[in-house]
Write an enzyme that holds these catalytic residues in place. Structure first.
Site, short mmCIF file in Angstrom:
data_model
loop_
_atom_site.label_atom_id
_atom_site.label_comp_id
_atom_site.label_asym_id
_atom_site.label_seq_id
_atom_site.Cartn_x
_atom_site.Cartn_y
_atom_site.Cartn_z
N TYR A 89 0.82 -1.20 0.00
CA TYR A 89 0.00 0.00 0.00
C TYR A 89 0.86 1.27 0.00
O TYR A 89 1.65 1.49 0.92
CB TYR A 89 -0.93 0.03 1.22
CG TYR A 89 -1.86 -1.15 1.35
CD1 TYR A 89 -2.20 -1.94 0.25
CD2 TYR A 89 -2.41 -1.48 2.58
CE1 TYR A 89 -3.05 -3.02 0.38
CE2 TYR A 89 -3.27 -2.55 2.73
CZ TYR A 89 -3.59 -3.32 1.62
OH TYR A 89 -4.43 -4.39 1.76
N GLY A 110 -14.35 -6.44 2.65
CA GLY A 110 -15.36 -6.12 1.64
C GLY A 110 -16.78 -6.39 2.06
O GLY A 110 -17.65 -6.61 1.20
N ALA A 144 -19.28 -4.30 0.33
CA ALA A 144 -19.27 -4.38 -1.14
C ALA A 144 -19.03 -3.01 -1.76
O ALA A 144 -19.82 -2.53 -2.60
CB ALA A 144 -20.56 -5.00 -1.66
N LYS A 145 -17.94 -2.36 -1.34
CA LYS A 145 -17.55 -1.04 -1.86
C LYS A 145 -18.62 0.02 -1.61
O LYS A 145 -18.72 1.01 -2.34
CB LYS A 145 -17.23 -1.12 -3.36
CG LYS A 145 -16.05 -2.01 -3.69
CD LYS A 145 -15.74 -1.98 -5.17
CE LYS A 145 -14.52 -2.84 -5.51
NZ LYS A 145 -14.19 -2.83 -6.96
N GLY A 146 -19.44 -0.18 -0.59
CA GLY A 146 -20.48 0.78 -0.26
C GLY A 146 -21.78 0.54 -1.00
O GLY A 146 -22.79 1.21 -0.72
N LEU A 147 -21.82 -0.44 -1.91
CA LEU A 147 -23.02 -0.69 -2.69
C LEU A 147 -24.18 -1.19 -1.83
O LEU A 147 -25.35 -1.01 -2.18
CB LEU A 147 -22.74 -1.71 -3.80
CG LEU A 147 -21.81 -1.24 -4.92
CD1 LEU A 147 -21.47 -2.39 -5.85
CD2 LEU A 147 -22.46 -0.10 -5.71
N LEU A 148 -23.85 -1.82 -0.70
CA LEU A 148 -24.91 -2.34 0.16
C LEU A 148 -25.51 -1.28 1.08
O LEU A 148 -26.49 -1.56 1.77
CB LEU A 148 -24.37 -3.50 1.01
CG LEU A 148 -24.09 -4.79 0.27
CD1 LEU A 148 -23.36 -5.80 1.16
CD2 LEU A 148 -25.40 -5.40 -0.25
N LYS A 182 -24.14 3.74 -1.92
CA LYS A 182 -23.70 4.09 -3.27
C LYS A 182 -24.75 3.67 -4.30
O LYS A 182 -25.43 2.65 -4.11
CB LYS A 182 -22.35 3.44 -3.58
CG LYS A 182 -21.19 4.10 -2.86
CD LYS A 182 -19.87 3.58 -3.38
CE LYS A 182 -18.70 4.31 -2.74
NZ LYS A 182 -17.40 3.82 -3.22
#
Length: 298
Positions: A51, A198, A201-205, A208
């Site tokens: 990173y 995760g 889910a990248k904020g999809l849940l 987003k």
């Protein structure tokens, strides 16, 4: 904060771990977040030498200076930056690991790493040689335990058979249920803990706008988001509901959540103040969409 043991080890970690990859470039802001997370009970901080060319380890080490005994430090190895900085190459050799660990120790300002993880893995790796490196580092006291970060069932099975690893970090959420098919029960049987990354889910849940994710369409992602919202309530916000989904299986020791802002930290901390999912609630979520499965590396 609730804590769980990483099996077959003396490591005890917070149910929510701080995924340090999400930290920004401002050291003062990052240190404030890390100190606040520690104050709220987060004890597991996960980073990697990959990173930001090692700068992430440097920031984490500096922020936690003087607090070493209060935390469980996890980092990763295996991706070697090219001298010109143009990218990195996969290098799981014993020689490289023994070299890289000293650099991570220096950057983290510590003389031992609690959990050292191989940052990937393939069946073409010199697996026994990699394991030899980890075992040597344990004997030297430079690491306490080791594991792998992998989503590949074929690789995970080899490491179960050939190593004394104590953990596997893998992506797992309502929108990525692949570990349920081949890995979670197997690792549970062998007393090897899972660190779930995760889980949002990248904020999809949670917040987003829906977009395609893995094999799911935009409409299916929206269905999952709506299902999370339906199971949430005044005591458990959608963030907590999504994290609790990942924590439900007894093999999962901690959900590693990327936190970039104080607002995100506050939302995550409601997980600890909220009730876990009941079997009925978990099944309600799980029935939203057909579970996806690995199509490679089986």
């Amino acid at each position: 904060m609730n804590h769980r043991s990483i099996r077959n080890s003396d490591l005890v970690v917070s149910e929510i771990a701080y995924g340090c990859m999400s930290l920004g470039s401002n050291y003062t802001d990052n240190a404030h977040l890390i100190h606040r997370a520690l104050d709220t009970g987060i004890t597991l901080f996960d980073t990697a030498d990959l990173y930001d060319h090692g700068q992430n380890e440097l920031m984490v080490g500096k922020a936690l200076a003087g607090m070493r005994q209060q935390v469980v430090l996890a980092t990763k190895v295996g991706n070697q930056w090219r001298p010109d900085g143009s990218g990195w190459d996969w290098n799981p050799t014993k020689a490289y690991i023994l070299q890289a660990v000293d650099e991570s120790l220096r950057r983290l300002q510590t003389d031992y790493i609690d959990l050292y993880q191989l940052h990937g893995g393939t069946l073409d790796d010199p697996i026994d040689e990699t394991i030899e490196a980890f075992e040597l580092l344990k004997n030297q006291g430079k690491i306490r335990e080791y594991g792998i970060s992998s989503i590949r069932p074929a690789v995970i099975r080899e490491w179960i058979t050939r190593s004394n690893m104590v953990s596997v970090m893998m992506q797992y959420s309502l929108l990525d249920r692949r570990p349920e098919e081949a890995c979670l029960d197997l690792l549970h049987e062998h007393q090897i803990s899972v660190l779930a990354r995760g889980s949002l889910a990248k904020g999809l849940l949670i917040n987003k706008p829906a977009v395609p994710y893995l094999n799911y369409t935009t409409n299916e992602v929206q269905q999952a988001t709506e299902s999370i919202a339906a199971v949430s309530n005044a005591e458990r916000n959608p963030v907590a509901t999504a994290i609790h989904y990942a924590l439900h299986h007894p093999v999962v020791a901690s959900a590693v959540v990327g936190i970039r802002t104080m607002e995100q930290l506050t939302e995550c901390m409601q997980t600890e103040e909220s009730p876990a999912l009941t079997e009925s609630e978990w099944n309600q979520l799980a029935s939203t969409l057909p579970a996806n499965q690995y199509d490679q590396h089986r």
